[in-house]
Scaffold this active site. Structure first.
Site, mmCIF file in Angstrom:
data_model
loop_
_atom_site.group_PDB
_atom_site.id
_atom_site.type_symbol
_atom_site.label_atom_id
_atom_site.label_comp_id
_atom_site.label_asym_id
_atom_site.label_seq_id
_atom_site.Cartn_x
_atom_site.Cartn_y
_atom_site.Cartn_z
ATOM 1 N N TYR A 1 -29.782 0.946 19.198
ATOM 2 C CA TYR A 1 -30.827 -0.030 19.494
ATOM 3 C C TYR A 1 -31.100 -0.916 18.289
ATOM 4 C CZ TYR A 1 -32.393 2.283 23.834
ATOM 5 O OH TYR A 1 -32.474 2.793 25.105
ATOM 6 N N ARG B 1 -32.701 4.851 30.832
ATOM 7 C CA ARG B 1 -33.746 3.907 31.231
ATOM 8 C C ARG B 1 -34.103 2.989 30.068
ATOM 9 N NH1 ARG B 1 -38.028 8.358 33.640
ATOM 10 N NH2 ARG B 1 -36.641 9.326 35.179
ATOM 11 N N ASP C 1 -37.463 0.401 29.211
ATOM 12 C CA ASP C 1 -38.815 0.103 29.692
ATOM 13 C C ASP C 1 -38.936 -1.345 30.149
ATOM 14 O OD1 ASP C 1 -39.682 2.664 29.187
ATOM 15 O OD2 ASP C 1 -40.629 2.188 27.271
ATOM 16 N N ARG D 1 -39.760 2.129 19.996
ATOM 17 C CA ARG D 1 -40.907 1.237 19.846
ATOM 18 C C ARG D 1 -42.040 1.906 19.073
ATOM 19 N NH1 ARG D 1 -42.405 -0.225 25.658
ATOM 20 N NH2 ARG D 1 -44.144 -1.252 24.603
#
Length: 252
Positions: free
Chosen positions: A110, A49, A51, A196
């Site tokens: 990422y 997933r 966000d 994050r």
């Protein structure tokens, strides 16, 4: 027959990857285009997933059909024409029926992008953050991060997981250019909201509002309430999903 899709998307307009009851997702948008083009209901499973507002330079998903597809450039072109301009399919290729987009993945990479200067064209694609940041202190924090495997302090409190362990391959900050600071992190898996929250906490370190000792205490606490706030979604990109080489054996 099972097929993998390689795609990218700009997440600004979507409520994340996964199908949501309260908004449009990347998954449901892609399923609608595939179902229309192939003339039958298609359901896809993503590698993980992302966000709401998070982007992907590379994402993978799989779907199953009863009959083999005629994989041509025109097929991908036609599906891309049905998709909005912020989602793009790059490849569709057959895989073993035991290959799973999520569970066969061995790594995710990422990046988080921060810009010092406001950019009228990049506002939804980077985090505009003006305060001075000490990149050397932030990279010292990355070294501490790499010494640990339990990242419960950086996971959303209601994450539905059996454990909070992640094996990091690397984590570091660098300057893409004079105005753009980029965080790089790669691991075998990530927790919900993990990147994050790490970025948000490291921004405190970069501003000398948190010591390296306090940062390590946060890691050891295994408590989300002691970490910093999560950085905004618009600066985060899923850059690469890694799989064993045999997954791509039938890719053209």
């Amino acid at each position: 027959m099972r097929y993998f899709i390689e795609l990218s998307y700009r997440g600004t307009a979507y409520h994340g990857w996964q199908t949501q009851a309260n908004g449009v997702s990347v998954q449901i948008t892609l399923e609608a285009a595939l179902s229309q083009r192939l003339g039958k209901p298609i359901y896809i499973m993503g590698s993980g997933r992302t966000d709401a507002g998070v982007h992907a330079k590379q994402q993978f998903a799989h779907f199953d059909v009863e009959e083999p597809l005629n994989l041509t450039e025109s097929l991908i072109y036609s599906i891309n024409c049905m998709l909005p301009e912020d989602i793009a399919i790059h490849a569709i290729f057959p895989v073993s029926d035991k290959t799973h987009a999520r569970f066969s993945a061995v790594s995710r990479y990422y990046q988080y992008h921060i810009t010092r200067q406001k950019d009228a064209f990049q506002g939804t694609l980077t985090y505009h953050f003006r305060p001075h940041l000490d990149i050397d202190r932030m990279n010292e924090a990355c070294k501490l991060l790499l010494q640990h495997t339990n990242f419960q302090s950086f996971s959303k409190a209601r994450a539905n997981v059996t454990h909070f362990n992640c094996q990091l391959d690397f984590a570091y900050w660098d300057y893409t250019n004079a105005d753009c600071l980029t965080f790089h992190i790669k691991a075998n898996r990530f927790l919900w909201g993990m990147v994050r929250t790490i970025v948000g906490t490291m921004l405190e370190i970069g501003q000398a509002r948190m010591s390296l000792g306090q940062f390590e205490e946060i890691i050891l606490a295994r408590d989300r309430t002691v970490a910093g706030r999560a950085a905004p979604a618009n600066g985060l990109y899923l850059m690469e999903v890694g799989y064993p080489a045999q997954v791509f054996a039938q890719r053209a």
